[in-house]
Scaffold this active site. Sequence first.
Site, PDB file in Angstrom:
ATOM      1  N   GLU A  51       0.720  -1.445   0.171  1.00  0.00           N
ATOM      2  CA  GLU A  51       0.049  -0.074  -0.162  1.00  0.00           C
ATOM      3  C   GLU A  51       1.242   1.636   0.222  1.00  0.00           C
ATOM      4  OE1 GLU A  51      -0.492  -2.806   1.991  1.00  0.00           O
ATOM      5  OE2 GLU A  51      -1.677  -3.156   2.630  1.00  0.00           O
ATOM      6  N   CYS A  79      -2.343  -3.326   7.922  1.00  0.00           N
ATOM      7  CA  CYS A  79      -1.954  -2.868   8.482  1.00  0.00           C
ATOM      8  C   CYS A  79      -2.114  -1.633   9.451  1.00  0.00           C
ATOM      9  CB  CYS A  79      -0.565  -3.466   8.764  1.00  0.00           C
ATOM     10  SG  CYS A  79       0.535  -2.247   7.962  1.00  0.00           S
ATOM     11  N   CYS A  82      -0.310   1.151   7.306  1.00  0.00           N
ATOM     12  CA  CYS A  82      -1.150   1.344   5.474  1.00  0.00           C
ATOM     13  C   CYS A  82      -2.315   1.938   6.302  1.00  0.00           C
ATOM     14  CB  CYS A  82      -1.031  -0.003   4.560  1.00  0.00           C
ATOM     15  SG  CYS A  82       0.702  -0.958   4.550  1.00  0.00           S
TER      16      CYS A  82
END
Lengths: 144, 144
Positions: A51, A79, A82
């Site tokens: 990302e 996560c 990101c």
Amino acid sequence: MNFMDKALMCAKKAEHLGEVPIGAVIVKDGKVIATGYNMREKSQDATKHAEIIAIKRACNKLKSWRLDDCDIYVTLKPCPMCAGAILNARIRCCYYGAKNLNDNDDLIEKIMDSTKLFNHKTKLTFMPNEQCNIILKQFFKQKR
Amino acid sequence: MNFMDKALMCAKKAEHLGEVPIGAVIVKDGKVIATGYNMREKSQDATKHAEIIAIKRACNKLKSWRLDDCDIYVTLKPCPMCAGAILNARIRCCYYGAKNLNDNDDLIEKIMDSTKLFNHKTKLTFMPNEQCNIILKQFFKQKR
């Protein structure tokens, strides 16, 4: 080919390099404007998730840190780093193809919805894609 | 000069460029191994926060995405993206000099403590430094 399939193609590139197979594409006006795949091991850079790479490329392409009217398609639920980057870039929607089994307590939802920290809110949508799951399972099975 | 003062010097570099004045330094074995300051506007890259830049440089320096036994000193409490990056890089402690007035609900604490997502946990400590606050207040006052 839909956008999640294109993100999956990116994940496959990561897989070929021995990286955890996660891919992302950023879409604007129905076109892919940037792609990324996880490169943490090859680069030895903790921030090189799919990302982040895609967001940097999209910013560079649009010459703006604001990715207004852009959506991101990612093979695995982001996560916290990101999720925060997606929010910082003012991305409109985030679609993810596989759930992260270790994610509970809705932390990612809370980040995407942290309107007290940001004026912006990113819509997070699960778009189930069995291949996004399979590629990860196979990768970790081989690693064991 | 302590490490928070060094982070503040980085923030001043951002200020000179017209960026929101936030700075960060990464310390290992009592030495600064990497620095960073906010460059979002100049770079037009949504990910170019002080912490991300410092983490990338530290990874590059140590040739490892794992910043074991490293601490980060940042002038403002990290945003979700940077908190996630600090965690991803396995940084030991995060010291911040000013609170983010828009941050509530302990979102950053929750990210730093998201042991279900990560094996690692970063200790987050507020190290009050009035100068970290003043530089931000002056910046936003001038902008108005």
